[in-house]
Design an enzyme around this catalytic site. Structure first.
Site, PDB file in Angstrom:
ATOM      1  N   GLU A  72       3.909 -15.858 -54.409  1.00  0.00           N
ATOM      2  CA  GLU A  72       4.390 -15.141 -53.228  1.00  0.00           C
ATOM      3  C   GLU A  72       3.808 -13.732 -53.145  1.00  0.00           C
ATOM      4  OE1 GLU A  72       8.651 -15.573 -53.614  1.00  0.00           O
ATOM      5  OE2 GLU A  72       8.557 -17.712 -53.126  1.00  0.00           O
ATOM      6  N   TYR A  77       7.126 -21.186 -47.269  1.00  0.00           N
ATOM      7  CA  TYR A  77       8.222 -22.153 -47.265  1.00  0.00           C
ATOM      8  C   TYR A  77       7.707 -23.592 -47.288  1.00  0.00           C
ATOM      9  CZ  TYR A  77      11.821 -18.568 -46.349  1.00  0.00           C
ATOM     10  OH  TYR A  77      12.693 -17.501 -46.445  1.00  0.00           O
ATOM     11  N   HIS A 104      15.363 -12.486 -49.338  1.00  0.00           N
ATOM     12  CA  HIS A 104      14.714 -13.545 -50.120  1.00  0.00           C
ATOM     13  C   HIS A 104      14.343 -12.995 -51.482  1.00  0.00           C
ATOM     14  CE1 HIS A 104      11.746 -16.415 -51.555  1.00  0.00           C
ATOM     15  NE2 HIS A 104      10.983 -15.361 -51.820  1.00  0.00           N
ATOM     16  N   ASN A 155      20.568 -14.922 -43.774  1.00  0.00           N
ATOM     17  CA  ASN A 155      21.078 -14.486 -45.079  1.00  0.00           C
ATOM     18  C   ASN A 155      20.384 -13.257 -45.654  1.00  0.00           C
ATOM     19  OD1 ASN A 155      18.750 -15.750 -45.802  1.00  0.00           O
ATOM     20  ND2 ASN A 155      19.661 -17.179 -47.265  1.00  0.00           N
ATOM     21  N   LYS A 162      14.788  -9.871 -44.790  1.00  0.00           N
ATOM     22  CA  LYS A 162      14.429 -10.685 -43.635  1.00  0.00           C
ATOM     23  C   LYS A 162      14.703  -9.921 -42.332  1.00  0.00           C
ATOM     24  CE  LYS A 162      15.255 -14.960 -46.220  1.00  0.00           C
ATOM     25  NZ  LYS A 162      16.045 -16.223 -46.314  1.00  0.00           N
TER      26      LYS A 162
END
Ligand code: ATP
Length: 137
Positions: free
Chosen positions: A126, A49, A115, A112, A9
């Protein structure tokens, strides 16, 4: 063989963690099938998402994911989805086991670092979303 979609990310890219994260997957024995820096659109992130669309943190999540480039990649190897998730650690870095990527490099669920797909079906979905041109060079 099984494939999973992994992304570093924007916070992870900004902090220079792409090499370290790729290194861990390569060292574990996974093949890197595709690798690209992406500036994801709102549309892409909304689709990625879509299960979280109603959550209170959703607008912040989209802003975070658009705060810089994302390093998107596809790993291939036995158990890519399950092992990939295990290598990332729990979603909340406060709960991640030591030695996982999130425990080693993050403190905050809102930042975080990475992913990983949570099922074989979401991995295929994805991969198609983030690599619309396919995986062939
Ligand atoms: P990812 O899809 O990023 O691998 P995940 O599948 O482990 O994460 P999800 O519950 O699908 O976890 O949440 C997706 C992402 O949304 C998390 O990785 C995190 O960046 C963000 N997120 C989840 N819960 C929160 C929260 N309470 N506050 C802020 N951000 C959150």
């Amino acid at each position: 063989e099984e494939r999973s979609f992994i992304a570093v990310k924007p916070d992870g890219v900004e902090r220079g963690l792409v090499g370290e994260i790729l290194r861990r997957f390569e060292a574990r024995g996974f093949k890197i099938l595709a690798l690209q820096l992406v500036h994801p659109s709102k549309e892409l992130l909304g689709e990625h998402y879509k299960d979280l669309a109603g959550k209170p943190f959703f607008p912040k999540l989209l802003a975070y994911m658009q705060s810089g480039p994302v390093a998107a990649f596809v790993i291939q190897g036995k158990g890519a989805v399950k092992i990939g998730r295990a290598m990332l650690g729990a979603t909340n870095p406060q709960d991640s086991a030591p030695g996982t990527i999130r425990a080693d490099f993050a403190l905050d669920i809102g930042k975080n670092v990475c992913h990983g797909s949570d099922s074989v079906e979401s991995a295929e979905r994805e991969i198609a979303l983030w690599f619309p041109a396919g995986l062939k060079p």
